[in-house]
Design an enzyme around this catalytic site. Sequence first.
Site, mmCIF file in Angstrom:
data_model
loop_
_atom_site.group_PDB
_atom_site.id
_atom_site.type_symbol
_atom_site.label_atom_id
_atom_site.label_comp_id
_atom_site.label_asym_id
_atom_site.label_seq_id
_atom_site.Cartn_x
_atom_site.Cartn_y
_atom_site.Cartn_z
ATOM 1 N N THR A 122 0.819 -1.215 0.000
ATOM 2 C CA THR A 122 0.000 0.000 0.000
ATOM 3 C C THR A 122 0.853 1.266 0.000
ATOM 4 O OG1 THR A 122 -1.462 1.312 1.425
ATOM 5 C CG2 THR A 122 -0.134 -0.316 2.522
ATOM 6 N N TYR A 146 -1.647 0.292 10.282
ATOM 7 C CA TYR A 146 -1.954 -0.442 9.050
ATOM 8 C C TYR A 146 -0.763 -0.364 8.086
ATOM 9 C CZ TYR A 146 -3.667 -1.193 4.328
ATOM 10 O OH TYR A 146 -3.786 -1.632 3.036
#
Length: 329
Positions: A122, A146
């Site tokens: 990501t 995250y």
Amino acid sequence: MKKSGLKTILVTGGGGYIGSHACKALADAGYLPITYDNFVYGHQSAVQWGPYYEGDICDRNSLAEAFELYQPEAVLHFAAYAYVGESVINPGKYYRNNVVGSLTLLEVMRDYGVKKIIFSSTCATYGLPAYSPIDEVHSQRPISPYGASKLMIERIISDFEVAHDIKSISLRYFNAAGADPAGKIGEDHNPETHLIPLLFNVALGRTPAITIFGSDYETSDGTCIRDYIHVADLADAHLKALLFLEENMQSQSFNLGGGRGYSVIEVIREAEAVIGKKIQFNFGARREGDAPILVANSNKAKEMLSWAPNFPELKDILRTSWKWHSKNL
Ligand code: UDP
């Protein structure tokens, strides 16, 4: 005990949003995708292009059984918790599932001699941009658990290459959006926290208004800027990454984005134009863990994978999303 002559690919999180679109792309290209999913957030109804095995990535025995049964040639690893805001509030959940689960998966790959993995990474691994658009050599200093969990996995994967010769492609997605152009699958999170589906929920009268998280960022209109990329284009990039690994057996990382940033207000305006209706919004506090601007430089993927988005325009991405949302949810 492999049952088919097709090349089997284990797809963790194949019942999820991006994973299910990747299964479709794999099947279209002649592979047999085997979904491995615990169906906590994924949907059995999204598994349409191959069998599924219900299991958790933290469950070594269950993973080993799936490897035994299907003998995959490679793994596409999507399974993860992916709510940035929740990760700030409950980091343990993210490190346990994402990091420990991925480590377990890699150890099972090692045990079964599977040498290829495409990993869903990501743009959240970069943190605050030192420059924009962001390329792959940009520093990686995540600002949310995250993002940190995904960066840890990238590093574990690199160490597994040195020790166990497992080759990897890490695909660093920017903001996935849109739905299967044929309308078979789409974005269906529960709870839904993502901007575009939430906007459509307002348009469909399911919620009265959307709250914009922060209006005082140093951007043109004070709201966060993101780079939206069609989920079918992400799926296509996975296929191209798999072909690249098969041909070159060389580990790489690639950014995947459209290269153009839109503020939250610009996304709302584009969505209004697509559906021909006003969308009510109000302003709230910033969301913890959000970077002000995230825009991709995806030139490396274009050059090395011969990949380019088929949906470069946000309005076309929104159209596919609206079509699916208004019919299915
Ligand atoms: N956003 C917002 N209100 C919402 C949901 C999202 O203002 O109810 C903003 C969010 O702060 C971010 C952008 O929309 O700047 C995209 O967020 P999303 O959750 O869709 O994706 P993320 O960037 O977290 O991957």
